[in-house]
Design a protein around this motif. Sequence first.
Motif, PDB file in Angstrom:
ATOM      1  N   VAL A  62     -29.588 -34.316  -4.212  1.00 30.17           N
ATOM      2  CA  VAL A  62     -29.647 -34.612  -5.641  1.00 30.17           C
ATOM      3  C   VAL A  62     -30.952 -35.356  -5.933  1.00 30.17           C
ATOM      4  O   VAL A  62     -31.181 -36.459  -5.445  1.00 30.17           O
ATOM      5  CB  VAL A  62     -28.440 -35.459  -6.089  1.00 30.17           C
ATOM      6  N   VAL A  85     -30.855 -30.389  -8.340  1.00 29.13           N
ATOM      7  CA  VAL A  85     -30.569 -30.224  -6.912  1.00 29.13           C
ATOM      8  C   VAL A  85     -31.711 -29.470  -6.226  1.00 29.13           C
ATOM      9  O   VAL A  85     -32.230 -28.487  -6.759  1.00 29.13           O
ATOM     10  CB  VAL A  85     -29.238 -29.475  -6.715  1.00 29.13           C
ATOM     11  N   TRP A  93     -27.019 -32.738 -12.735  1.00 28.44           N
ATOM     12  CA  TRP A  93     -27.694 -33.067 -11.489  1.00 28.44           C
ATOM     13  C   TRP A  93     -28.800 -32.043 -11.240  1.00 28.44           C
ATOM     14  O   TRP A  93     -28.579 -30.828 -11.402  1.00 28.44           O
ATOM     15  CB  TRP A  93     -26.726 -33.029 -10.302  1.00 28.44           C
ATOM     16  N   ARG A 101     -19.608 -31.286  -7.771  1.00 31.58           N
ATOM     17  CA  ARG A 101     -20.980 -30.978  -7.357  1.00 31.58           C
ATOM     18  C   ARG A 101     -20.990 -29.897  -6.274  1.00 31.58           C
ATOM     19  O   ARG A 101     -21.810 -28.971  -6.305  1.00 31.58           O
ATOM     20  CB  ARG A 101     -21.690 -32.231  -6.841  1.00 31.58           C
ATOM     21  N   GLY A 113     -30.017 -29.081  -1.014  1.00 33.92           N
ATOM     22  CA  GLY A 113     -28.768 -29.602  -1.554  1.00 33.92           C
ATOM     23  C   GLY A 113     -28.827 -31.064  -1.943  1.00 33.92           C
ATOM     24  O   GLY A 113     -27.829 -31.633  -2.395  1.00 33.92           O
ATOM     25  N   ALA A 141     -22.538 -26.241  -6.521  1.00 38.28           N
ATOM     26  CA  ALA A 141     -23.503 -25.839  -5.492  1.00 38.28           C
ATOM     27  C   ALA A 141     -23.116 -24.497  -4.880  1.00 38.28           C
ATOM     28  O   ALA A 141     -23.974 -23.618  -4.673  1.00 38.28           O
ATOM     29  CB  ALA A 141     -23.591 -26.912  -4.414  1.00 38.28           C
TER      30      ALA A 141
END
Length: 305
Positions: A27, A21, A19, A292, A25, A296
């Motif tokens: 995607v 980012v 992903w 995810r 935050g 993060a």
Amino acid sequence: MTAASYAAVDWGTSSFRLWIVSESGAVLAERRSGEGMTTAAQTGFSKILESHLSAVSAPPHLPVIICGMAGARQGWVEAGYLDTPAPLTGIVKAAVTVTDANRDIRILPGLAQRDQDRPDVIRGEETQLLGAISQLGGGSHLVCMPGTHSKWVRVTGGIVDGFSTFMTGELFDVISKHSILSHAVADAGAFDATNVGFLSAVATAAKNPAMATNLLFTVRSGQLLHGLTAPAAKARLSGTMIGLEIAGALSTAKPGANVCLVASGPLAGLYQSALSALDLTPVTIDADDAVRHGLAAAAQAIWPA
């Protein structure tokens, strides 16, 4: 891709997910493939990663945070294990750097339980746990992450006390394909998570785990004596395996621990129904969202804005 902040990668044995980012935050792009560790060990981890980054026009110096099998001994760079009991925040602090890369790439470590009688390891699920725990709050939790090798993790106040791995998915595959029970479940197809036979098998196995191998044989004898259909036999086999797993996991849980299920797809439905059959009401968190969020949290700690 000028708004991109970092790339997050979940690199499994047989799967690759990436992903891109943003700082907020969001995607911006996503890539998925079957280029897991097994393929990458032959093709090259860097080559596969850069091909996916190039496909979404990622900036040349975009940092990358990775969890999963890229950090295994047979992976890209060994990220080792953090010994339990361990704070979840320690996972980020123990991240290793890929030194020969042209960009900043960090790989998160796994977790190890070094008990002589019950040695166990986790790699990849620790990042799901890191992402899920923010939604669970304090207290004591028993977190179920089902899969080929299901993980049940005991967490208290953000500290991983210990965990247990159950080979439920792998054993189901072996038994249904390479044992006498293969005749009973041949060409069975899928069954619904609310299947009465499945739920009954869950309850029976959870109540009588010492009868495990006997309960498994009833999949065959039930077909011979009572005309159990292939779909019903498969439901019974699955329910028995999952019921045994839950019984084992609950035997190690702290009294009053809250049950959390981190899963997605068909497995989420099966485990939700199985836990409900045992009068348990888990908090359910999507596994993709959890990994995810965990990546993060790691990225934000390593590269603060």
